[in-house]
Structures are given as structure tokens and as C-alpha cells.
Design an enzyme around this catalytic site. Structure first.
Site, PDB file in Angstrom:
ATOM      1  N   ASN A   1       0.864  -1.203  -0.162  1.00  0.00           N
ATOM      2  CA  ASN A   1      -0.044   0.011  -0.014  1.00  0.00           C
ATOM      3  C   ASN A   1       0.974   1.001   0.007  1.00  0.00           C
ATOM      4  OD1 ASN A   1       0.321  -1.307   2.736  1.00  0.00           O
ATOM      5  ND2 ASN A   1      -0.168   0.737   3.329  1.00  0.00           N
TER       6      ASN A   1
ATOM      7  N   SER B   1     -11.244  -4.551  -0.024  1.00  0.00           N
ATOM      8  CA  SER B   1     -12.188  -3.551   0.312  1.00  0.00           C
ATOM      9  C   SER B   1     -12.786  -2.827  -0.641  1.00  0.00           C
ATOM     10  CB  SER B   1     -11.523  -2.468   1.506  1.00  0.00           C
ATOM     11  OG  SER B   1     -12.497  -1.822   2.026  1.00  0.00           O
TER      12      SER B   1
ATOM     13  N   HIS C   1     -13.875   0.735  -0.464  1.00  0.00           N
ATOM     14  CA  HIS C   1     -13.506   1.988  -0.692  1.00  0.00           C
ATOM     15  C   HIS C   1     -12.141   2.299  -1.626  1.00  0.00           C
ATOM     16  CE1 HIS C   1     -10.538   2.984   2.564  1.00  0.00           C
ATOM     17  NE2 HIS C   1     -10.878   1.631   2.931  1.00  0.00           N
TER      18      HIS C   1
ATOM     19  N   THR D   1     -26.722  -8.071  10.615  1.00  0.00           N
ATOM     20  CA  THR D   1     -27.500  -7.620   9.516  1.00  0.00           C
ATOM     21  C   THR D   1     -26.984  -6.942   8.191  1.00  0.00           C
ATOM     22  OG1 THR D   1     -29.367  -7.054  10.972  1.00  0.00           O
ATOM     23  CG2 THR D   1     -29.534  -6.069   8.660  1.00  0.00           C
TER      24      THR D   1
ATOM     25  N   CYS E   1      -3.758   4.367   8.088  1.00  0.00           N
ATOM     26  CA  CYS E   1      -3.986   3.874   9.494  1.00  0.00           C
ATOM     27  C   CYS E   1      -2.850   4.563  10.471  1.00  0.00           C
ATOM     28  CB  CYS E   1      -3.718   2.239   9.433  1.00  0.00           C
ATOM     29  SG  CYS E   1      -5.034   1.575   8.425  1.00  0.00           S
TER      30      CYS E   1
END
Length: 384
Positions: free
Chosen positions: A154, A202, A204, A242, A327
Site C-alpha cells: 500500500n 475492500s 472504498h 444484518t 492507518c
């Protein structure tokens, strides 16, 4: 300063949600708001939307839809995978092999597993971030149950030879997990062909919404994970709760768009990266990290020697770039990735990750380089 006056060059941290994705999601907040687990027409309609999206996500990474479990993102998927697989297979062994340049979403769960009695070997990397496959082979022991190595870094964009890694691990009977988050939507990712057993990624990072991601479990290799979370049998019990139907629908739409434009986007990002790096190298004392390696087309990691890195980002107040992973971006510490590559602390602090995206223009690159040159000159003057 208004955000719309800044040049955004941090697409590896996150991407803007595509307007087409937003349009696809909107009905599932209002008219089609059913719970995908409800046994009536509202629930059936939502469940159908989830499965259509699952097919779209599977199409981008060449997996079977049944092999994908939706989670809140790659970080949760990493936790589900690492704790779920390693604890389920602890009777076979307790040794895991990873790498010092992995994302914190993987490194921190590994540290927690170490505290629970697992042994983790963290492979060294060379000055370009590459792992030594001979060292990997020598690190495999009879009680090794997993090799966990990312597909694309990354921070530097370095792409690991994941097929060679899986072939080596499988020859020793060891499962391979890979964080493919940064690669998906930027380069072709073929989970079936790569041999990866477990993968996380992911939404996004590929112009989809935040708060949704996926865990891939290779059914051909009979990969499964034990329960790590409890509270229902959603997603076959792997991830209870959910389902985020609007997020899942958006994830699917983003993956379909990415698949349609993959080659065109790759060419555009490669061209912008070449323009950026050629201009940056005109600055004295500049190094492009991993410049000769196989990298993501949109990612540049650049170091500036003789610059006060603790002030660099503040001087670049017209640009959105980062020092490393989002992060850890709020901490003024040298990148653990660059340190593992042997970069000195002061140079690592004076390093930037610049990542372009669909909305980046050649003019953006020109202006960004101008701002960086101005900041470097000011900081070199201040430091004298």
C-alpha cells in the site's frame, strides 16, 4: 482552505465514491430497505440485490460468488481470516509466516495471535521491498499452517510474485492468505489462477462506499474458517450481523465499473506516474523507492534527502498526499515499510506516498510537482 481547492493525490488511502455507485445504492436506503434475512418480499428483494452484487464482485477478481463473504472492510476480513483459520487449524500447527512490510490490518492481528501462543516469522525484505523466496522456503516448518503475504504494498506499490509464493507454499502443504486490497481495480487480479487460498479486500479503494469489504475462501482447496464472531448465521455464520445491503450493492457496482475500465485506467495511471516521477527526479537528493520493480501503476513513493520530514506535510498544504498508510498517518514516525527496506529514519520521515486516481489530470501533476519543489526548497533553506 476548502477541500475542493486542494489536489487529491492519496487514492491509496481512499477514493471518492463514483456517482453511478451512489445512484445504485440510494434505493436501498429508502424504497428497497428490507433486511436481506427477512422471509418476505422486502427481504427477498434485498437478498436478491446482495447476490447480484456478490456476482459482480466475484467477476472482478475471478472467484466464484459462493467463495465471497461480505464484511465491514478488509480489516475485519483480515481478523475473520487470521483468527478463524489459525485457531481452527491449531491442531495442525501454530506457525505463521508473514513479512515486515505488511499492512497494520494484518500485523496487529498477528501480534494478537502471538500473544495467544502462535509463532510468527516475519520475513525480511531487500532494499526494494522484495521477499527472498529461498528464505520463505527455509522458514517453512512441519508446524507451519499459513503464509500471509500481500499482493501489492500500500505504500510503495510493489507487487509480490504471488503465484510463485502460492506454488512454493502449496508444495509444502501450507495455506496462503493475501491482502489484495490495493491491487483490486488497479491491476488484473485472478484469484482462481493465482492459487491464493484466502484473500481480503475492500470497496472504498475502488470508488465504492466505505464500510464494506470481502473475505475470499478458496472452495477448490476446501478452505474454511472457524467462527470468530457470534450473533447470527448471516453469511454462512462467518460474519454475523444484518447485511449492509446499500454498501454491498455499491461494492458490486464499483467492481463492475472497475472491470469495464481496468485496462484504460491502468494506461492512464502509468502515464501520470511517469510524468510525476520524471519531474520529481529533477529535484536534487530525490529517490523513487522501488522504481525498477513491478509496481501498481498509480503509486509513487519518493524520498527527499536533507529535508526535515517532520514539517514536510505541513508545507504541502495545497496537496493531499501521505507519509505512509492512512492507518498511521497521524503519527510522526518513519514508515515501518521503508525502515524494513533499510531506509534511514530521517529519510523515511522525508518520504511521501503519492497515489493518483481516475480524477487526476496531467495539470494536477504539474501543480503538485511545483508545490513539492517549493516546499523542498523552503525546508532545505530552513535547515541550513
Amino acid at each position: 482552505m476548502s477541500l475542493n481547492k486542494k489536489i487529491y493525490l492519496d487514492y491509496n488511502a481512499t477514493t471518492p465514491t463514483d456517482s453511478r455507485v451512489v445512484d445504485a445504492m440510494l434505493p436501498y436506503f429508502t424504497d428497497n430497505f428490507g433486511n436481506a434475512s427477512s422471509d418476505h418480499s422486502f427481504g427477498w428483494y434485498a437478498d436478491e440485490a446482495v447476490e447480484i452484487a456478490r456476482n459482480k464482485v466475484a467477476g472482478l477478481v475471478n472467484s466464484r460468488p459462493v467463495e465471497l463473504t461480505f464484511a465491514s472492510g478488509a480489516t475485519e476480513a483480515a481478523n475473520l481470516a487470521l483468527f478463524g483459520f489459525c485457531k481452527k487449524n491449531s491442531n495442525k500447527g501454530n506457525h505463521i509466516i508473514s513479512c515486515k512490510t505488511e499492512h497494520k490490518a494484518v500485523l496487529e492481528p498477528l501480534e494478537a495471535l502471538e500473544a495467544d501462543g502462535f509463532e510468527v516469522t516475519y520475513l525480511d525484505v531487500d532494499t526494494n521491498g522484495n521477499v527472498d523466496l529461498n528464505e520463505l522456503e527455509e522458514s517453512i516448518k512441519p508446524d507451519t499452517i499459513m503464509v500471509c503475504l500481500m499482493l501489492a504494498n500500500n505504500e510503495t506499490g510493489l507487487i509480490h510474485p504471488i503465484t510463485s509464493i502460492t506454488e512454493l507454499a502449496h508444495s509444502k502443504g501450507v495455506t496462503v492468505m493475501s491482502d489484495i486490497t490495493q491491487a483490486v481495480g488497479k491491476i488484473p487480479v485472478d484469484l482462481q489462477d493465482s492459487g491464493i487460498d484466502i484473500a481480503i479486500f475492500s470497496s472504498h479503494k475502488t470508488y465504492g462506499p466505505k464500510g464494506i469489504g470481502a473475505l475470499y475462501l478458496n472452495k477448490n482447496n476446501n478452505i474454511s474458517v472457524g467462527r470468530h464472531l457470534y450473533g447470527g448465521n448471516h453469511e454462512k455464520g462467518v460474519r454475523p450481523g444484518t447485511l449492509n445491503v446499500p454498501g454491498i450493492v455499491g461494492f458490486g457496482e464499483a467492481c463492475e465499473i472497475a472491470q469495464q475500465n481496468l485496462e484504460e485506467n491502468h494506461q492512464k495511471q502509468s502515464s501520470l506516474r511517469s510524468q510525476l516521477e520524471e519531474a520529481l527526479l529533477s529535484i536534487e537528493g530525490t529517490t523513487i523507492n522501488c522504481v525498477k520493480e513491478n509496481r501498481l501503476p498509480n503509486t509513487t513513493n519518493v524520498s527527499f534527502k536533507g529535508v526535515d520530514g517532520t514539517k514536510l506535510l505541513r508545507y504541502l498544504n495545497k496537496l493531499a498526499v501521505s507519509r505512509g498508510s492512512a492507518c498511521t498517518a497521524n503519527q510522526v514516525n518513519p514508515s515501518h515499510v521503508l525502515k524494513a527496506m533499510g531506509v534511514e529514519n530521517d529519510v523515511a520521515l522525508a518520504s511521501l506516498r503519492i497515489s493518483t486516481g481516475r480524477n487526476t489530470t496531467s495539470e494536477d501533476i504539474e501543480q503538485a510537482v511545483s508545490e513539492i519543489k517549493k516546499a523542498i526548497n523552503q525546508l532545505k533553506t530552513v535547515s541550513i
